[in-house]
Design a protein around this motif. Structure first.
Motif, PDB file in Angstrom:
ATOM      1  N   PHE A 171       0.829  -1.206   0.000  1.00 33.49           N
ATOM      2  CA  PHE A 171       0.000   0.000   0.000  1.00 33.49           C
ATOM      3  C   PHE A 171       0.869   1.264   0.000  1.00 33.49           C
ATOM      4  O   PHE A 171       0.606   2.229  -0.732  1.00 33.49           O
ATOM      5  CB  PHE A 171      -0.930  -0.015   1.215  1.00 33.49           C
ATOM      6  N   VAL A 172       1.925   1.259   0.796  1.00 33.61           N
ATOM      7  CA  VAL A 172       2.839   2.405   0.827  1.00 33.61           C
ATOM      8  C   VAL A 172       3.530   2.565  -0.523  1.00 33.61           C
ATOM      9  O   VAL A 172       3.704   3.690  -1.024  1.00 33.61           O
ATOM     10  CB  VAL A 172       3.865   2.236   1.958  1.00 33.61           C
ATOM     11  N   ALA A 173       3.927   1.454  -1.168  1.00 32.42           N
ATOM     12  CA  ALA A 173       4.570   1.525  -2.483  1.00 32.42           C
ATOM     13  C   ALA A 173       3.606   2.076  -3.530  1.00 32.42           C
ATOM     14  O   ALA A 173       4.002   2.867  -4.405  1.00 32.42           O
ATOM     15  CB  ALA A 173       5.072   0.143  -2.890  1.00 32.42           C
ATOM     16  N   ALA A 174       2.330   1.672  -3.470  1.00 36.23           N
ATOM     17  CA  ALA A 174       1.335   2.200  -4.407  1.00 36.23           C
ATOM     18  C   ALA A 174       1.147   3.700  -4.225  1.00 36.23           C
ATOM     19  O   ALA A 174       1.033   4.458  -5.208  1.00 36.23           O
ATOM     20  CB  ALA A 174       0.010   1.465  -4.232  1.00 36.23           C
ATOM     21  N   LEU A 175       1.119   4.167  -2.977  1.00 36.34           N
ATOM     22  CA  LEU A 175       1.006   5.608  -2.721  1.00 36.34           C
ATOM     23  C   LEU A 175       2.222   6.357  -3.261  1.00 36.34           C
ATOM     24  O   LEU A 175       2.101   7.450  -3.837  1.00 36.34           O
ATOM     25  CB  LEU A 175       0.858   5.862  -1.224  1.00 36.34           C
ATOM     26  N   ALA A 176       3.410   5.772  -3.092  1.00 35.06           N
ATOM     27  CA  ALA A 176       4.623   6.426  -3.586  1.00 35.06           C
ATOM     28  C   ALA A 176       4.617   6.523  -5.108  1.00 35.06           C
ATOM     29  O   ALA A 176       4.993   7.565  -5.681  1.00 35.06           O
ATOM     30  CB  ALA A 176       5.857   5.670  -3.095  1.00 35.06           C
ATOM     31  N   CYS A 177       4.184   5.460  -5.793  1.00 35.78           N
ATOM     32  CA  CYS A 177       4.108   5.491  -7.261  1.00 35.78           C
ATOM     33  C   CYS A 177       3.082   6.521  -7.738  1.00 35.78           C
ATOM     34  O   CYS A 177       3.320   7.251  -8.718  1.00 35.78           O
ATOM     35  CB  CYS A 177       3.761   4.107  -7.784  1.00 35.78           C
ATOM     36  N   THR A 178       1.956   6.590  -7.060  1.00 37.02           N
ATOM     37  CA  THR A 178       0.941   7.579  -7.438  1.00 37.02           C
ATOM     38  C   THR A 178       1.459   9.003  -7.271  1.00 37.02           C
ATOM     39  O   THR A 178       1.237   9.880  -8.131  1.00 37.02           O
ATOM     40  CB  THR A 178      -0.323   7.381  -6.588  1.00 37.02           C
ATOM     41  N   ALA A 179       2.161   9.273  -6.183  1.00 34.85           N
ATOM     42  CA  ALA A 179       2.729  10.607  -5.957  1.00 34.85           C
ATOM     43  C   ALA A 179       3.785  10.931  -7.007  1.00 34.85           C
ATOM     44  O   ALA A 179       3.862  12.072  -7.501  1.00 34.85           O
ATOM     45  CB  ALA A 179       3.329  10.675  -4.553  1.00 34.85           C
ATOM     46  N   LEU A 180       4.597   9.930  -7.400  1.00 33.53           N
ATOM     47  CA  LEU A 180       5.626  10.161  -8.410  1.00 33.53           C
ATOM     48  C   LEU A 180       5.004  10.502  -9.766  1.00 33.53           C
ATOM     49  O   LEU A 180       5.445  11.446 -10.452  1.00 33.53           O
ATOM     50  CB  LEU A 180       6.517   8.927  -8.532  1.00 33.53           C
ATOM     51  N   VAL A 181       3.958   9.773 -10.155  1.00 31.77           N
ATOM     52  CA  VAL A 181       3.281  10.066 -11.426  1.00 31.77           C
ATOM     53  C   VAL A 181       2.622  11.437 -11.380  1.00 31.77           C
ATOM     54  O   VAL A 181       2.623  12.186 -12.383  1.00 31.77           O
ATOM     55  CB  VAL A 181       2.255   8.945 -11.725  1.00 31.77           C
ATOM     56  N   PHE A 182       2.059  11.783 -10.233  1.00 30.89           N
ATOM     57  CA  PHE A 182       1.412  13.097 -10.100  1.00 30.89           C
ATOM     58  C   PHE A 182       2.425  14.232 -10.274  1.00 30.89           C
ATOM     59  O   PHE A 182       2.192  15.204 -11.012  1.00 30.89           O
ATOM     60  CB  PHE A 182       0.719  13.175  -8.737  1.00 30.89           C
ATOM     61  N   VAL A 183       3.568  14.129  -9.622  1.00 36.74           N
ATOM     62  CA  VAL A 183       4.607  15.153  -9.744  1.00 36.74           C
ATOM     63  C   VAL A 183       5.166  15.184 -11.160  1.00 36.74           C
ATOM     64  O   VAL A 183       5.430  16.258 -11.735  1.00 36.74           O
ATOM     65  CB  VAL A 183       5.717  14.896  -8.707  1.00 36.74           C
ATOM     66  N   PHE A 184       5.350  14.032 -11.764  1.00 35.50           N
ATOM     67  CA  PHE A 184       5.873  13.964 -13.131  1.00 35.50           C
ATOM     68  C   PHE A 184       4.920  14.629 -14.122  1.00 35.50           C
ATOM     69  O   PHE A 184       5.342  15.290 -15.070  1.00 35.50           O
ATOM     70  CB  PHE A 184       6.103  12.495 -13.498  1.00 35.50           C
ATOM     71  N   SER A 185       3.620  14.446 -13.913  1.00 36.39           N
ATOM     72  CA  SER A 185       2.638  15.044 -14.823  1.00 36.39           C
ATOM     73  C   SER A 185       2.605  16.564 -14.719  1.00 36.39           C
ATOM     74  O   SER A 185       2.154  17.254 -15.641  1.00 36.39           O
ATOM     75  CB  SER A 185       1.250  14.480 -14.538  1.00 36.39           C
ATOM     76  N   ILE A 186       3.058  17.126 -13.611  1.00 41.18           N
ATOM     77  CA  ILE A 186       3.090  18.593 -13.466  1.00 41.18           C
ATOM     78  C   ILE A 186       4.199  19.194 -14.329  1.00 41.18           C
ATOM     79  O   ILE A 186       4.013  20.233 -14.988  1.00 41.18           O
ATOM     80  CB  ILE A 186       3.268  18.965 -11.979  1.00 41.18           C
TER      81      ILE A 186
END
Length: 258
Positions: free
Chosen positions: A131-146
């Motif tokens: 679950f923590v790894a999934a949250l980290a991947c989601t945050a990384l994609v969100f920052v990358f999309s900015i």
């Protein structure tokens, strides 16, 4: 060795003193034998054989039926009982044949202990980490999309084919192999061999350890597969220009849209 309790030592000493104070049964042995001889329930030849065995003689004994019986030869092994006045072989002080060696504390017969195993429960150890790894991947994609602008392209023009025409990034490895091999080899043979190798890897490497240093064969197969596919995708993405020809991205530009 466990120490003997004091009350048991006193009880054993009292029993020895009592046995020493009792009169020897030798004097009462013969009246008892005569009494037994008068008892019609015991055959005479058995009484005579018993007397011969107690006396330790090997002489023939006359039976009541006129036959002859030989007394059993026991030698030093057979010990006369209390009725014969003897002391049993291996007896302790006072003629006692029982000795107290030690006192064992009461406890269970089987001591069952759980064997430690190298396993943990799925929850929370595995699912919490996933679950923590999934949250980290989601945050990384969100920052990358900015920071990376990725707009949708215009509608495709059927009258104009883009040059170069590239497949999505996950198919660029396959498109790159099509430039090197026959379509049958690039599209069927090589991907099929790679998939079969990955399927058979757990059966070829039967090591139960989950440490990478103990799974060199499986780790090598997976690494070769990933590196082979990653190199093909990188070449197809950044080193292919118009006509899908090989170009240098730092010389002729980048023909790939992120």
């Amino acid at each position: 060795m466990t120490e003997i309790p004091e009350h048991l030592l006193k009880r054993a000493a009292a029993a020895r003193d009592k046995s020493k104070a009792e009169p020897e049964p030798a004097a009462a042995a013969e009246p008892a034998a005569e009494e037994a001889a008068g008892d019609s329930r015991i055959p005479a030849h058995l009484l005579q054989r018993s007397k011969a065995a107690k006396a330790g003689k090997d002489a023939p004994v006359e039976e009541s039926g006129g036959g002859v019986a030989v007394a059993e030869k026991v030698g030093a092994v057979v010990a006369a009982g209390p009725a014969g006045g003897g002391v049993p072989i291996g007896a302790g002080p006072g003629g006692h044949t029982q000795r107290l060696l030690t006192v064992v504390k009461s406890g269970t017969i089987q001591d069952v202990k759980a064997t430690p195993v190298d396993k943990v429960h799925t929850w929370p150890h595995l699912l919490a980490a996933e679950f923590v790894a999934a949250l980290a991947c989601t945050a990384l994609v969100f920052v990358f999309s900015i920071f990376v602008h990725a707009p949708l392209l215009e509608l495709a023009n059927t009258n104009q084919t883009p040059n170069p025409s590239k497949a999505p990034w996950y198919f660029l490895g396959l498109q790159e192999m099509l430039t090197m091999f026959h379509p049958m080899v690039a599209g069927v043979t090589l991907p099929g061999v790679g998939m079969i190798a990955l399927i058979l890897t757990p059966y070829l490497d039967r090591n139960p350890s989950n440490k990478p240093e103990d799974r060199k064969f499986a780790t090598s197969i997976q690494t070769v597969h990933l590196m082979f596919w990653a190199v093909l995708v990188i070449i197809g993405s950044f080193f292919r220009g118009p006509g899908f020809n090989f170009v240098l991205p730092w010389v002729e530009g980048l023909f790939f849209e992120l």
